[in-house]
Motif scaffolding. Structure first.
Motif, PDB file in Angstrom:
ATOM      1  N   LEU A 112       0.832  -1.230   0.066  1.00 44.89           N
ATOM      2  CA  LEU A 112      -0.102  -0.086   0.014  1.00 44.89           C
ATOM      3  C   LEU A 112       1.074   1.199   0.005  1.00 44.89           C
ATOM      4  O   LEU A 112       1.907   1.156   0.726  1.00 44.89           O
ATOM      5  CB  LEU A 112      -0.951  -0.137   1.460  1.00 44.89           C
ATOM      6  N   PRO A 113       0.554   2.178  -0.686  1.00 44.95           N
ATOM      7  CA  PRO A 113      -1.114   2.665  -1.262  1.00 44.95           C
ATOM      8  C   PRO A 113      -1.151   1.973  -2.627  1.00 44.95           C
ATOM      9  O   PRO A 113      -2.374   2.251  -3.312  1.00 44.95           O
ATOM     10  CB  PRO A 113      -0.856   4.048  -1.379  1.00 44.95           C
ATOM     11  N   ALA A 114      -0.116   1.098  -3.009  1.00 39.80           N
ATOM     12  CA  ALA A 114      -0.295   0.352  -4.348  1.00 39.80           C
ATOM     13  C   ALA A 114      -1.331  -0.632  -4.080  1.00 39.80           C
ATOM     14  O   ALA A 114      -1.402  -1.497  -3.194  1.00 39.80           O
ATOM     15  CB  ALA A 114       0.880  -0.152  -5.141  1.00 39.80           C
ATOM     16  N   PHE A 115      -2.195  -0.851  -5.005  1.00 34.48           N
ATOM     17  CA  PHE A 115      -3.286  -2.037  -5.196  1.00 34.48           C
ATOM     18  C   PHE A 115      -3.963  -2.125  -3.943  1.00 34.48           C
ATOM     19  O   PHE A 115      -4.048  -3.181  -3.402  1.00 34.48           O
ATOM     20  CB  PHE A 115      -2.362  -3.290  -5.642  1.00 34.48           C
ATOM     21  N   PRO A 116      -4.721  -1.320  -3.545  1.00 38.56           N
ATOM     22  CA  PRO A 116      -5.771  -1.516  -2.217  1.00 38.56           C
ATOM     23  C   PRO A 116      -7.110  -2.104  -2.890  1.00 38.56           C
ATOM     24  O   PRO A 116      -6.805  -2.446  -4.184  1.00 38.56           O
ATOM     25  CB  PRO A 116      -6.107  -0.030  -2.136  1.00 38.56           C
ATOM     26  N   GLY A 117      -7.826  -2.391  -1.962  1.00 36.10           N
ATOM     27  CA  GLY A 117      -9.192  -3.035  -2.357  1.00 36.10           C
ATOM     28  C   GLY A 117      -9.144  -4.558  -2.363  1.00 36.10           C
ATOM     29  O   GLY A 117      -8.431  -5.197  -1.852  1.00 36.10           O
ATOM     30  N   ALA A 118     -10.215  -5.054  -2.953  1.00 30.65           N
ATOM     31  CA  ALA A 118     -10.667  -6.572  -2.810  1.00 30.65           C
ATOM     32  C   ALA A 118      -9.698  -7.404  -3.551  1.00 30.65           C
ATOM     33  O   ALA A 118      -9.664  -8.480  -2.955  1.00 30.65           O
ATOM     34  CB  ALA A 118     -12.036  -6.601  -3.041  1.00 30.65           C
ATOM     35  N   HIS A 119      -9.137  -6.876  -4.505  1.00 32.50           N
ATOM     36  CA  HIS A 119      -8.413  -8.153  -5.516  1.00 32.50           C
ATOM     37  C   HIS A 119      -6.957  -7.554  -5.703  1.00 32.50           C
ATOM     38  O   HIS A 119      -6.617  -7.415  -6.783  1.00 32.50           O
ATOM     39  CB  HIS A 119      -9.059  -8.440  -6.646  1.00 32.50           C
ATOM     40  N   PRO A 120      -6.461  -7.314  -4.528  1.00 32.97           N
ATOM     41  CA  PRO A 120      -4.975  -6.593  -4.998  1.00 32.97           C
ATOM     42  C   PRO A 120      -3.795  -7.542  -5.652  1.00 32.97           C
ATOM     43  O   PRO A 120      -3.108  -7.346  -6.628  1.00 32.97           O
ATOM     44  CB  PRO A 120      -4.392  -6.451  -3.446  1.00 32.97           C
ATOM     45  N   VAL A 121      -3.965  -8.820  -5.361  1.00 29.11           N
ATOM     46  CA  VAL A 121      -2.828  -9.522  -6.080  1.00 29.11           C
ATOM     47  C   VAL A 121      -3.298 -10.108  -7.446  1.00 29.11           C
ATOM     48  O   VAL A 121      -2.438  -9.732  -8.509  1.00 29.11           O
ATOM     49  CB  VAL A 121      -2.602 -11.116  -5.217  1.00 29.11           C
ATOM     50  N   ARG A 122      -4.498 -10.276  -7.939  1.00 30.75           N
ATOM     51  CA  ARG A 122      -5.103 -10.224  -9.195  1.00 30.75           C
ATOM     52  C   ARG A 122      -4.668  -8.908 -10.130  1.00 30.75           C
ATOM     53  O   ARG A 122      -4.092  -9.185 -11.091  1.00 30.75           O
ATOM     54  CB  ARG A 122      -6.481 -10.229  -9.236  1.00 30.75           C
ATOM     55  N   ASP A 123      -5.046  -7.592  -9.334  1.00 29.14           N
ATOM     56  CA  ASP A 123      -4.291  -6.480  -9.939  1.00 29.14           C
ATOM     57  C   ASP A 123      -2.883  -6.266 -10.240  1.00 29.14           C
ATOM     58  O   ASP A 123      -2.719  -5.721 -11.099  1.00 29.14           O
ATOM     59  CB  ASP A 123      -5.098  -5.216  -9.127  1.00 29.14           C
ATOM     60  N   THR A 124      -2.233  -6.859  -9.163  1.00 26.68           N
ATOM     61  CA  THR A 124      -0.825  -6.818  -9.192  1.00 26.68           C
ATOM     62  C   THR A 124      -0.367  -7.520 -10.717  1.00 26.68           C
ATOM     63  O   THR A 124       0.554  -7.032 -11.297  1.00 26.68           O
ATOM     64  CB  THR A 124      -0.073  -7.310  -7.903  1.00 26.68           C
ATOM     65  N   VAL A 125      -0.762  -8.832 -10.674  1.00 22.84           N
ATOM     66  CA  VAL A 125      -0.286  -9.448 -11.761  1.00 22.84           C
ATOM     67  C   VAL A 125      -0.885  -8.963 -13.135  1.00 22.84           C
ATOM     68  O   VAL A 125      -0.190  -8.863 -14.099  1.00 22.84           O
ATOM     69  CB  VAL A 125      -0.911 -10.944 -11.678  1.00 22.84           C
TER      70      VAL A 125
END
Ligand code: GRF
Length: 199
Positions: A112-125
């Motif tokens: 954080l603050p990168a990729f907050p919210g409910a699906h952070p690992v999906r968003d990261t990939v």
């Protein structure tokens, strides 16, 4: 310190805390595990460890506000010193934070603050970053926005999927959570602006 854990999933992070609490000199004990869903792994793990459980299902309450107050009551019944959100599926509202803000922490599988919210690992990939990590932070009224207590980087491999990366991040989360709970139990945390340093 008396710890209440909020969890809605498999509870592997809870398990790391439960295991640490077995240690004679670990300064915390999980006294209750509370979920918003019945039948989740976290509840089974608590029961297997002889820890009390409670389920506060949103469907049983008129709206978010009423549910949030009921959750706060269930947590208050355990008289916690510290509340740990470890894979809890819902945001903690005003009534809850009025009573437990400043002593509620959350673990998030991203830096954080990168990729907050409910699906952070999906968003990261999906984004294709090369480095991610895990964050333990104090919970405030925002979404994953509270003061940061601990962070550690985790490399993203080219062939990572959401699952392979998340499992590697969880290894770090488990260790950071156990360490942060112990530090807070021993020293507390005075929130001085954004960065919180535990002595
Ligand atoms: C953890 O990665 C946590 O950060 C996220 O959900 C996951 C919970 O994992 N919010 P588990 O249920 O403890 O295995």
């Amino acid at each position: 310190a008396r710890v209440v854990v909020l969890a809605s999933g498999s509870g592997s992070l809870l398990q790391a805390l439960l295991d640490a609490c077995e240690g004679a000199d670990y300064p915390a004990r999980v006294v209750t595990v509370v979920s918003d869903r019945a039948g989740v792994g976290a509840l089974d793990r608590a029961t297997a460890a002889g820890v009390a459980t409670a389920v506060v299902r949103p469907a049983e309450y008129g709206d978010r506000v009423v549910w949030d107050a009921a959750l706060a009551d269930a947590v208050a019944a355990a008289e916690p010193d510290l509340v740990v959100s470890a894979g809890f599926g819902r945001l903690l509202g005003e009534a809850f934070l009025a009573r437990f803000g400043g002593r509620t922490i959350n673990t998030h599988p991203a830096l954080l603050p990168a990729f907050p919210g409910a699906h952070p690992v999906r968003d990261t990939v999906a984004y294709g970053v090369k480095v991610t990590g895990a964050t333990v932070h104090l919970v405030d009224a925002g979404v994953d926005t509270g003061p940061v207590l601990a962070q550690e980087a985790v490399g993203v491999e080219p062939d990572d999927t959401e699952d392979t990366l998340h499992e590697r991040i969880k290894v770090v989360e488990r260790r950071m959570l156990v360490e942060t709970v112990a530090a807070l139990a021993r020293h507390g945390a005075t929130v001085t602006g954004r960065g919180v340093n535990i002595p």
